[in-house]
Design an enzyme around this catalytic site. Sequence first.
Site, PDB file in Angstrom:
ATOM      1  N   LEU A   1      11.837 175.865   4.059  1.00  0.00           N
ATOM      2  CA  LEU A   1      11.459 174.480   3.814  1.00  0.00           C
ATOM      3  C   LEU A   1      11.296 173.894   5.200  1.00  0.00           C
ATOM      4  O   LEU A   1      12.203 174.027   6.022  1.00  0.00           O
ATOM      5  CB  LEU A   1      12.603 173.805   3.056  1.00  0.00           C
ATOM      6  CG  LEU A   1      12.635 172.301   2.982  1.00  0.00           C
ATOM      7  CD1 LEU A   1      11.554 171.815   2.052  1.00  0.00           C
ATOM      8  CD2 LEU A   1      13.967 171.834   2.432  1.00  0.00           C
TER       9      LEU A   1
ATOM     10  N   HIS B   1      -2.866 185.045   3.513  1.00  0.00           N
ATOM     11  CA  HIS B   1      -1.709 184.253   3.063  1.00  0.00           C
ATOM     12  C   HIS B   1      -0.713 183.957   4.171  1.00  0.00           C
ATOM     13  O   HIS B   1       0.174 183.138   3.990  1.00  0.00           O
ATOM     14  CB  HIS B   1      -1.010 184.945   1.896  1.00  0.00           C
ATOM     15  CG  HIS B   1       0.018 185.963   2.290  1.00  0.00           C
ATOM     16  ND1 HIS B   1      -0.255 187.023   3.118  1.00  0.00           N
ATOM     17  CD2 HIS B   1       1.326 186.069   1.980  1.00  0.00           C
ATOM     18  CE1 HIS B   1       0.834 187.746   3.287  1.00  0.00           C
ATOM     19  NE2 HIS B   1       1.815 187.200   2.616  1.00  0.00           N
TER      20      HIS B   1
ATOM     21  N   LYS C   1      16.005 177.444   6.739  1.00  0.00           N
ATOM     22  CA  LYS C   1      15.687 178.859   6.488  1.00  0.00           C
ATOM     23  C   LYS C   1      16.584 179.401   5.390  1.00  0.00           C
ATOM     24  O   LYS C   1      17.769 179.105   5.369  1.00  0.00           O
ATOM     25  CB  LYS C   1      16.014 179.657   7.742  1.00  0.00           C
ATOM     26  CG  LYS C   1      14.891 180.121   8.650  1.00  0.00           C
ATOM     27  CD  LYS C   1      13.598 180.378   8.029  1.00  0.00           C
ATOM     28  CE  LYS C   1      13.369 181.842   7.777  1.00  0.00           C
ATOM     29  NZ  LYS C   1      11.991 182.127   7.395  1.00  0.00           N
TER      30      LYS C   1
END
Lengths: 135, 477
Positions: B204, B400, B476
């Site tokens: 995040l 990706h 993390k």
Amino acid sequence: MTYKELEHTADVKIRVVAPSLEALFGEAACALMEVKYGAVDAGPVRYPITVDADDPVSLVHDFLSELLYISEVENLVVASADVSIRGGHLEGELYGERFDPAKHSGGTEVKGISYSGLSIHRDKENYILEVIFDV
Amino acid sequence: MYEGIKRIGPYEWEVPTGFVPGMRVPGRFFLSEKLAETLEEGAVQQLANVATMPGIVKNSLAMPDIHWGYGFPIGGVAAFDMEEGVISPGGVGFDINCGVRLLATPLRVPDLKKRQELVERLFSAVPTGVGAKSSLRLAGRDLLEMLMKGSRWAVDQGFGTESDLEYCEEGGCMKEADTAHVSDKARRRGLPQSGTLGAGNHFLEIQVVREIFDQDAANAYGLAEGQVCVMIHCGSRGLGHQICTDHLKELEAATKRYQIHLPDRQLACSPLDSPEGRAYFGAMAAAANYAWANRQVIMHNVRKVLADMYGIGYEDQKLVYDVAHNVAKFEEHTVDGKSMRLCIHRKGATRAFGPKAPDIPAAYTSIGQPVLIPGSMGTSSYVLHGTAMAMEKSFGSTCHGAGRVMSRSKARKSLKGKEVRDSLASEGILVRAPSIGALADEAPEVYKPSREVVQVVHEVGLSKLVARMEPLGVIKG
């Protein structure tokens, strides 16, 4: 440490050596837990395990997959496994301690056990397992 | 480059049929000369192996972040026709619908006071790391709803807004989900992990938009230079892993039953129109929905923290888009001038639908869908847009992410987690993780630079650069 980590760029590849198939499976279980949780110690918790498969390679694959499952849903960090193997049938007990975030967060999430590069060989004295953990 | 591979353009390479016996179509991959230096022979072999599978259409493809994976290479894209074609868990991966979403806030960098506190509060709000458990207390019935409805379930529970649903690939829900094929084991793993970030390369991140490459597209996506965003990267956790493990076993048996000859047992597959193939597809779709709901719940917790700390409105924090990186889907594509319904496998690849393609939010239809490419910890992430070229060359697909260049064991030998954290802090990037030691695994230098990878897809035109974001704070797993 009773296993050796081999070079693999994306995933974790290990080699385990043991004098019997049973010991080999036990050491592999320990290696998987050490990769996933960083630190692994003996503890008071016992949990039964049973796995059936067609051949030793599938058996170790399914055994380690089952261990991932049990470890997650039972909050169990396994330090040793005492198993007996007859043909394609494995049964035994897992021993370890409850998952503790303060102690067990230093590892690498293992998503699955790969069939790629999975092998069991035998030399004069030992069984040798190589396996890749998909991380 | 390896023997037998033909260069067919500045960034395009062909693996001719015959590279491995039984190839039905050629392989094709996109790579710069610099990235070619790190190409693994095993990955090319895997690309060629995929080309032997029944019903494969046009090419077995790989994006510039190609590397050696399970069965299919990571970065692999393959399309199968509805008559002869197959479905394979190896073409999706263990972490079904591992994906990324981007939240755009009305904040600018100077507004972001008390950044250390923000990182701590986000770390507390989002369960993170190996063994992380959800703060949601779900009953089995809730889980089934989540598996059937995906993001819609989360929004119905109050974890988001109606408009969030429009800004997700597939509206955050694959309608083909079938919980009958989700085992009790998968459910038991999924129940306590809903809304958790997980570990490994999941994160995040608080980011700032540092560079705009395409002003019109950035305007359409609501992105401006200096704006604070939040990127969420995670997947379907133990539930997805278990579904993959369960169905691989079933599909191994099916491969034998249907007498499908494959060069690698990891390509285990079943005809699309078989009970085993339909069972896997239904379970996979359920896991994809679980992942969408997960990212929705995590975003909800982020929005609450930001609203509380900075006095901004919950609804003023807009979801830019949510993309899947590991999934198989039925899509319409034009092949040799003919419209075909195909099953597209994307494994470590992003859908990159161009302008006017279906399943794109109305506000983005003239631009194409956003493509979100996460960087590794401490490096830039990118927003691109889908293109007509991707529709023509790669079944509407692009790269990706970055892909590793250094193993975890080497990383841990040569780097210390604490030093990684301190070095990032000296660049103004705050990192919080359950275990500082494990940060070495994910240090910036263990990954290829994502810029290289993104540049290739931009040059080929599989997607086009819109914006670059830099990290300010990282949670993390």
